[in-house]
Design an enzyme around this catalytic site. Structure first.
Site, PDB file in Angstrom:
ATOM      1  N   CYS A  73      13.820  11.297   6.279  1.00 17.53           N
ATOM      2  CA  CYS A  73      14.020  10.828   7.652  1.00 17.53           C
ATOM      3  C   CYS A  73      15.454  11.095   8.090  1.00 17.53           C
ATOM      4  O   CYS A  73      15.738  11.213   9.273  1.00 17.53           O
ATOM      5  CB  CYS A  73      13.721   9.343   7.739  1.00 17.53           C
ATOM      6  SG  CYS A  73      14.672   8.384   6.554  1.00 17.53           S
ATOM      7  N   LYS A 109       0.852  -1.199   0.000  1.00 19.34           N
ATOM      8  CA  LYS A 109       0.000   0.000   0.000  1.00 19.34           C
ATOM      9  C   LYS A 109       0.885   1.246   0.000  1.00 19.34           C
ATOM     10  O   LYS A 109       1.544   1.539   0.990  1.00 19.34           O
ATOM     11  CB  LYS A 109      -0.900   0.037   1.239  1.00 19.34           C
ATOM     12  CG  LYS A 109      -1.962   1.127   1.109  1.00 19.34           C
ATOM     13  CD  LYS A 109      -2.400   1.725   2.430  1.00 19.34           C
ATOM     14  CE  LYS A 109      -1.706   2.976   2.836  1.00 19.34           C
ATOM     15  NZ  LYS A 109      -1.751   4.124   1.944  1.00 19.34           N
ATOM     16  N   GLU A 161      10.671   1.153   9.835  1.00 14.86           N
ATOM     17  CA  GLU A 161      11.615   2.257   9.584  1.00 14.86           C
ATOM     18  C   GLU A 161      10.843   3.539   9.892  1.00 14.86           C
ATOM     19  O   GLU A 161       9.984   3.949   9.115  1.00 14.86           O
ATOM     20  CB  GLU A 161      12.063   2.257   8.115  1.00 14.86           C
ATOM     21  CG  GLU A 161      12.701   0.963   7.641  1.00 14.86           C
ATOM     22  CD  GLU A 161      14.061   0.739   8.255  1.00 14.86           C
ATOM     23  OE1 GLU A 161      14.765   1.723   8.536  1.00 14.86           O
ATOM     24  OE2 GLU A 161      14.419  -0.429   8.474  1.00 14.86           O
ATOM     25  N   GLU A 218      10.638  16.112  14.669  1.00 17.55           N
ATOM     26  CA  GLU A 218      10.983  16.136  13.245  1.00 17.55           C
ATOM     27  C   GLU A 218      10.186  17.252  12.557  1.00 17.55           C
ATOM     28  O   GLU A 218       8.963  17.285  12.635  1.00 17.55           O
ATOM     29  CB  GLU A 218      10.531  14.778  12.694  1.00 17.55           C
ATOM     30  CG  GLU A 218      11.149  14.342  11.438  1.00 17.55           C
ATOM     31  CD  GLU A 218      10.634  12.941  11.059  1.00 17.55           C
ATOM     32  OE1 GLU A 218       9.471  12.617  11.347  1.00 17.55           O
ATOM     33  OE2 GLU A 218      11.417  12.187  10.469  1.00 17.55           O
TER      34      GLU A 218
HETATM   35  P1  NAP Z   1       2.850   8.162   7.794  1.00 19.32           P
HETATM   36  O1  NAP Z   1       1.802   9.185   7.938  1.00 19.32           O
HETATM   37  O2  NAP Z   1       3.182   7.316   8.952  1.00 19.32           O
HETATM   38  O3  NAP Z   1       2.392   7.262   6.549  1.00 19.32           O
HETATM   39  C1  NAP Z   1       3.175   6.194   6.079  1.00 19.32           C
HETATM   40  C2  NAP Z   1       2.268   5.160   5.456  1.00 19.32           C
HETATM   41  O4  NAP Z   1       1.417   4.631   6.468  1.00 19.32           O
HETATM   42  C3  NAP Z   1       1.351   5.722   4.372  1.00 19.32           C
HETATM   43  O5  NAP Z   1       1.182   4.768   3.358  1.00 19.32           O
HETATM   44  C4  NAP Z   1       0.055   5.922   5.127  1.00 19.32           C
HETATM   45  O6  NAP Z   1      -1.095   5.891   4.322  1.00 19.32           O
HETATM   46  C5  NAP Z   1       0.079   4.716   6.025  1.00 19.32           C
HETATM   47  N1  NAP Z   1      -0.827   4.808   7.174  1.00 19.32           N
HETATM   48  C6  NAP Z   1      -1.301   5.898   7.792  1.00 19.32           C
HETATM   49  N2  NAP Z   1      -2.124   5.560   8.799  1.00 19.32           N
HETATM   50  C7  NAP Z   1      -2.171   4.205   8.826  1.00 19.32           C
HETATM   51  C8  NAP Z   1      -2.839   3.242   9.629  1.00 19.32           C
HETATM   52  N3  NAP Z   1      -3.642   3.600  10.635  1.00 19.32           N
HETATM   53  N4  NAP Z   1      -2.648   1.931   9.356  1.00 19.32           N
HETATM   54  C9  NAP Z   1      -1.843   1.546   8.355  1.00 19.32           C
HETATM   55  N5  NAP Z   1      -1.184   2.421   7.540  1.00 19.32           N
HETATM   56  C10 NAP Z   1      -1.345   3.730   7.781  1.00 19.32           C
HETATM   57  O7  NAP Z   1       4.228   8.796   7.312  1.00 19.32           O
HETATM   58  P2  NAP Z   1       4.482   9.807   6.123  1.00 19.32           P
HETATM   59  O8  NAP Z   1       4.011  11.139   6.528  1.00 19.32           O
HETATM   60  O9  NAP Z   1       3.959   9.234   4.852  1.00 19.32           O
HETATM   61  O10 NAP Z   1       6.080   9.759   6.039  1.00 19.32           O
HETATM   62  C11 NAP Z   1       6.888  10.575   6.789  1.00 19.32           C
HETATM   63  C12 NAP Z   1       7.473   9.818   7.958  1.00 19.32           C
HETATM   64  O11 NAP Z   1       8.183   8.680   7.493  1.00 19.32           O
HETATM   65  C13 NAP Z   1       8.490  10.635   8.725  1.00 19.32           C
HETATM   66  O12 NAP Z   1       8.297  10.459  10.095  1.00 19.32           O
HETATM   67  C14 NAP Z   1       9.820  10.044   8.278  1.00 19.32           C
HETATM   68  O13 NAP Z   1      10.869  10.225   9.194  1.00 19.32           O
HETATM   69  C15 NAP Z   1       9.456   8.620   8.106  1.00 19.32           C
HETATM   70  N6  NAP Z   1      10.426   7.955   7.233  1.00 19.32           N
HETATM   71  C16 NAP Z   1      11.296   7.078   7.791  1.00 19.32           C
HETATM   72  C17 NAP Z   1      12.254   6.473   6.993  1.00 19.32           C
HETATM   73  C18 NAP Z   1      13.249   5.508   7.567  1.00 19.32           C
HETATM   74  O14 NAP Z   1      14.009   4.912   6.816  1.00 19.32           O
HETATM   75  N7  NAP Z   1      13.281   5.306   8.881  1.00 19.32           N
HETATM   76  C19 NAP Z   1      12.303   6.763   5.629  1.00 19.32           C
HETATM   77  C20 NAP Z   1      11.386   7.664   5.100  1.00 19.32           C
HETATM   78  C21 NAP Z   1      10.444   8.247   5.918  1.00 19.32           C
HETATM   79  P3  NAP Z   1      -1.756   7.250   3.781  1.00 19.32           P
HETATM   80  O15 NAP Z   1      -0.700   7.940   3.019  1.00 19.32           O
HETATM   81  O16 NAP Z   1      -2.851   6.742   2.920  1.00 19.32           O
HETATM   82  O17 NAP Z   1      -2.217   8.033   4.958  1.00 19.32           O
END
Ligand code: NAP
Length: 486
Positions: free
Chosen positions: A287, A178, A253, A385
């Site tokens: 990130c 997804k 991650e 962040e």
């Molecule tokens: P996010 O809001 O956590 O969303 C990530 C994914 O999770 C999206 O596909 C989102 O879907 C989905 N999601 C949201 N709510 C969910 C739920 N209740 N159940 C299952 N899936 C759900 O994160 P983001 O804003 O897209 O990304 C930014 C974050 O990612 C930052 O905190 C960044 O640091 C982190 N990140 C970490 C790494 C690493 O390697 N550690 C790399 C890149 C990014 P929807 O988009 O449809 O809401």
């Protein structure tokens, strides 16, 4: 060429392009213009169930396929990614806003990941361990976990998704993925290439749509055996709770809050350029972005002068324009968060040396590249962040003091420091409570290296041979010889 970036954009379940059961769709918008890029199925739990069933049915034959054959499919995907580099990069820029040059780099990284895991599939080694009993043999083998559910963010819509797909498929898992709601079309384009590579039906399934419904089904349905997730720590924690129902494996991650330390003996030109390369890449939405910069008080003025000169020159604009170095934030929520962090800091005594507000006159979600000084740890920007083009800079006086500040967080993903002192390099790298540490370098991700975090930044590792472990079970087999004279 059968690959095309044209609509209709659909989900891919059991080898068939399909709309959502509900027939509902959602719009994907270009963050630079707010224009609609396309519409995508609003999938839900029922679509996810179908995808999980398809992946389950395909698991036995895929996991038993010789690793070399699985690798050949992945090699083919690598070739297709490179053949379609331009179209993919344009779609990444349209959906995420990042400059086209960065988007092209992302396609190349994704291709390299497919090449790496094509080869890694053949290196899933076992062990034979001497037994205490002459009639016994102890053998340890590693086998695919089963169906893998992959949930990915928007900031590297092709590479993060692609790396998970390549790793899980190489290990012998079948998948249900997804992508993020801001960047699903890039995911759909990757799936067009997976189809073109000839993957058998059901091996790789893609659902788009409601994250809560899809996520709940991936957790509640016992078919998915492992959840591979990249995203925020908040959602990671929700997944951990949900995974307890069936004791699912988790590879997480999550978020970061990277410190960037400039010691008094650092090469200041190198360090200033490294902050800019790191902090403004993808408009600060990585990130691994430096979230707080600590500069030794003896070199602070000189460093600030160099940093300011570089940041003032940055060109903000639509990522499709050649001159653009910094694109928009991905959406309105992203812009609001950056504004809140900067406004909170300014209200508590910070000063904006460069920028400090949104870019006027554009419908897109642009924020000016910003340097904040006079910052302190009571400000949100020094604790959370930001995910935006803002560099908060403060001073320190001793190694011990700055290490305490750097480690004073629940996050532990990336950390960077600049020094020419070899002894300090060892001391500080060992003392930093982070999964990834860059010394005199600020873009440190490498395909062959393990990526992952300490503390609340995650569980497990992606990349290199470590990434495979998340999708493999370890099985111990003992064989006792029963014939006489053994
Ligand atoms: P996010 O809001 O956590 O969303 C990530 C994914 O999770 C999206 O596909 C989102 O879907 C989905 N999601 C949201 N709510 C969910 C739920 N209740 N159940 C299952 N899936 C759900 O994160 P983001 O804003 O897209 O990304 C930014 C974050 O990612 C930052 O905190 C960044 O640091 C982190 N990140 C970490 C790494 C690493 O390697 N550690 C790399 C890149 C990014 P929807 O988009 O449809 O809401």
């Amino acid at each position: 060429m059968s690959f095309t970036a044209k609509a209709p954009y659909q989900m891919f379940i059991n080898g068939i392009w399909t709309d959502a059961d509900s027939k509902e769709v959602f719009e994907v918008k270009n963050p630079a213009t707010t224009e609609v890029v396309g519409t995508v199925p609003m999938g839900s739990d029922t679509d996810t169930t179908k995808a999980l069933n398809a992946a389950q049915n395909a698991f036995k034959s895929w996991s038993r396929l010789p690793a070399r054959k699985r690798g050949e499919y992945l090699e083919k995907v690598k070739d297709l990614l490179l053949e379609n580099l331009q179209e993919l990069a344009v779609m990444i820029t349209l959906e995420s806003g990042k400059p086209l040059s960065e988007a092209k780099g992302e396609v190349i990284s994704a291709a390299e990941n497919f090449a790496w895991y094509a080869a890694e599939a053949r290196r899933v080694y076992g062990e034979v361990i001497p037994s205490d009993d002459a009639a016994k043999r102890i053998v340890v083998i590693r086998q695919a976990v089963g169906v893998a559910a992959l949930i990915t963010p928007w900031n590297f819509p092709l590479n993060i998704l692609g790396r998970k797909v390549a790793t899980a498929l190489a290990a012998g898992c079948t998948i249900v993925a997804k992508p993020a709601e801001q960047t699903p079309i890039t995911g759909i384009l990757l799936w067009r290439l997976l189809e073109q590579a000839g993957l058998p039906p059901g091996v790789a399934n893609l659902v788009t749509g409601d994250p809560v419904q899809i996520g709940k089904e991936l957790l509640d349905n016992p078919i998915a055996k492992v959840i591979g997730f990249t995203g925020s720590t908040a959602v990671g924690k929700l997944l951990m709770q949900g995974a307890s129902k069936h004791v699912k494996r988790l590879a997480l991650e999550l978020g970061g809050h990277a410190p960037f330390i400039v010691f008094e003996d650092a090469d200041l030109d190198l360090a200033a350029k490294a902050v800019v390369r790191n902090k403004f890449r993808n408009t600060g939405q990585m990130c691994g972005c430096a979230n707080r910069v600590y500069v030794h008080e003896l070199v602070y003025d000189a460093f600030i002068e160099k940093l300011t000169a570089l940041v003032q020159k940055l060109q903000v604009g639509n990522g499709l324009e050649d001159s653009t170095e910094v694109g928009p934030l991905v959406d309105e929520q992203g812009l609001i968060k950056v504004k809140q962090h900067v406004d909170d800091a300014l209200s508590k005594g910070a000063t904006a040396l460069v920028g400090g507000c949104a870019l006027e006159g554009s419908p897109g979600f642009f924020y000016q590249p910003t340097i904040l000084v006079n910052v302190h740890k009571e400000m949100d920007i020094m604790r959370e962040e930001t995910f935006g083009p803002v560099v908060p800079v403060t001073t320190f006086t001793s190694e011990e003091e700055v290490l305490n500040q750097a480690n004073d967080t629940q996050y532990g993903l990336y950390a960077y420091f600049f020094t020419k002192d070899a002894d300090r390099s060892i001391r500080v790298s060992e003392a930093l409570e982070y999964g990834m540490v860059g010394i005199n370098d600020s873009l440190i991700t490498a395909i062959q290296a393990p990526a992952g975090g300490f503390k609340e930044s995650g569980l497990g590792r992606e990349g290199g041979h470590w990434g495979m472990d998340e999708y493999l079970e370890v099985k111990y087999v003992t064989h006792t010889m029963t014939s006489q004279g053994n």
